[in-house]
Design a protein around this motif. Sequence first.
Motif, PDB file in Angstrom:
ATOM      1  N   GLY A   1     -11.686 -49.958  21.017  1.00 35.39           N
ATOM      2  CA  GLY A   1     -11.714 -50.260  22.444  1.00 35.39           C
ATOM      3  C   GLY A   1     -12.930 -49.641  23.119  1.00 35.39           C
ATOM      4  N   GLU A   2     -13.276 -50.163  24.279  1.00 37.35           N
ATOM      5  CA  GLU A   2     -14.453 -49.708  25.014  1.00 37.35           C
ATOM      6  C   GLU A   2     -14.445 -48.224  25.370  1.00 37.35           C
ATOM      7  OE1 GLU A   2     -15.185 -52.156  28.367  1.00 37.35           O
ATOM      8  OE2 GLU A   2     -15.725 -53.925  27.188  1.00 37.35           O
TER       9      GLU A   2
ATOM     10  N   GLY B   1     -19.566 -45.324  30.309  1.00 35.04           N
ATOM     11  CA  GLY B   1     -18.803 -46.363  29.625  1.00 35.04           C
ATOM     12  C   GLY B   1     -17.567 -45.841  28.933  1.00 35.04           C
TER      13      GLY B   1
ATOM     14  N   THR C   1     -25.880 -48.244  19.598  1.00 33.09           N
ATOM     15  CA  THR C   1     -24.434 -48.244  19.817  1.00 33.09           C
ATOM     16  C   THR C   1     -23.946 -46.840  19.491  1.00 33.09           C
ATOM     17  OG1 THR C   1     -24.018 -48.993  17.550  1.00 33.09           O
ATOM     18  CG2 THR C   1     -24.102 -50.689  19.273  1.00 33.09           C
TER      19      THR C   1
ATOM     20  N   GLY D   1     -21.617 -46.805  26.714  1.00 34.57           N
ATOM     21  CA  GLY D   1     -22.184 -48.018  27.279  1.00 34.57           C
ATOM     22  C   GLY D   1     -23.676 -48.121  26.969  1.00 34.57           C
ATOM     23  N   THR D   2     -24.323 -49.072  27.611  1.00 34.35           N
ATOM     24  CA  THR D   2     -25.763 -49.268  27.434  1.00 34.35           C
ATOM     25  C   THR D   2     -26.511 -48.543  28.546  1.00 34.35           C
ATOM     26  OG1 THR D   2     -25.393 -51.451  26.459  1.00 34.35           O
ATOM     27  CG2 THR D   2     -27.608 -50.971  27.280  1.00 34.35           C
TER      28      THR D   2
ATOM     29  N   ARG E   1     -20.472 -44.598  18.992  1.00 32.63           N
ATOM     30  CA  ARG E   1     -19.019 -44.412  18.946  1.00 32.63           C
ATOM     31  C   ARG E   1     -18.667 -42.994  19.374  1.00 32.63           C
ATOM     32  NH1 ARG E   1     -15.387 -42.591  15.239  1.00 32.63           N
ATOM     33  NH2 ARG E   1     -17.020 -42.258  13.656  1.00 32.63           N
TER      34      ARG E   1
ATOM     35  N   THR F   1     -16.548 -46.141  23.048  1.00 30.38           N
ATOM     36  CA  THR F   1     -17.938 -46.510  22.758  1.00 30.38           C
ATOM     37  C   THR F   1     -18.802 -46.279  23.991  1.00 30.38           C
ATOM     38  OG1 THR F   1     -17.173 -48.246  21.243  1.00 30.38           O
ATOM     39  CG2 THR F   1     -19.468 -48.345  21.966  1.00 30.38           C
TER      40      THR F   1
END
Length: 350
Positions: free
Chosen positions: A328-329, A255, A305, A334-335, A307, A332
């Motif tokens: 923004g993504e 991610g 989550t 992902g899952t 960061r 971070t």
Amino acid sequence: MWGLIAAGVVVLGTIVALIVMLTGGGDAQADDQGGETEAASDSGEADGSEGSGSVDTDAETPYSAVESYFTALAEGDAEAASSLVYDAGDTTLLTDEVLATSLELAAITDLEVTEEETTEELSFSHEVQVSYTLGDAGVTKRIYTYQNTDTDSWEVDGAAEIMQPDFGDLETTVNGEPVSGSEATVFLGLMYELAIDDENFTIDGDGLLEVTETYASAGTLDVGLTEEATETWRELILSDVEECVASTELEAGCGLDMPEDVSGATVVEGSISRSLPAETDQALQRLTPQPNYSTPTLVGAEYFTGRVDVEYEAEEDGVTSLYELYFGEPGTLGTPMVDMTADELEVIWE
């Protein structure tokens, strides 16, 4: 003279024979009689042993039917208990092995059947109250009985249905025996242990289900990973994150992929620096597996989550500068999701 000697020998032989009969012969006869007595005694003991613990399955009253049924359960006699069950249906799990496991989980003791006085002739069906101790818990319930029209004997509504939990493709077992379908027929009045027939999965808690009603739902049971599978799952994710964070490329995975342009500036390939702040690192160490509700074989992370600090170089109007990503993504994780039934385990990032 020779005649006298011969006569003396005959007399002497007769005397010796009499002595043998009165001593050794008598003992032999006594031994034979003792052996017969001992054999008869052994036979009597064997007959007595065979008769002990037997259950009367030809119940003449509703009360004797209920007492015989629960006595058969308590003694581990599945055949006798089955013969007392009215319309058992599927008897796959009505076995000595399954019954023995239930009694190990919680034995039946202190059985008491309440006989009620009635002036009316009993009809085809009759409700009977029974009390007993199941393990450490007291059970009191009313159970229906029915008269068999062919034999006039009474039978017990002793077949219960366990409504299986919906674990998707994961197969469940009851007392170690595999179960197919959404229901499993078992003896009413016992404790059962449900488990998952997969080395990576288990049922959260002890998986025990008390079946003292005709229908018992296992829908409240939740699936989880075994301790060993949890370690494997966590190590897979940590390994993936370490590799993704170490990447300096736009496409890092997990991610964290960066776009080619950020705020009008073109990101320089190979210039990206990613690192984990302390809180994200701690969160990764505490990752808790959470099977997907609709597809339990897919295992994600509970309340996670992560960061990631990101710095990169980008060119704008011919000038290359160092930037820091604040939101923004790409900043971070992902899952993570792992199919724990796959032949080769890998992390899927969503």
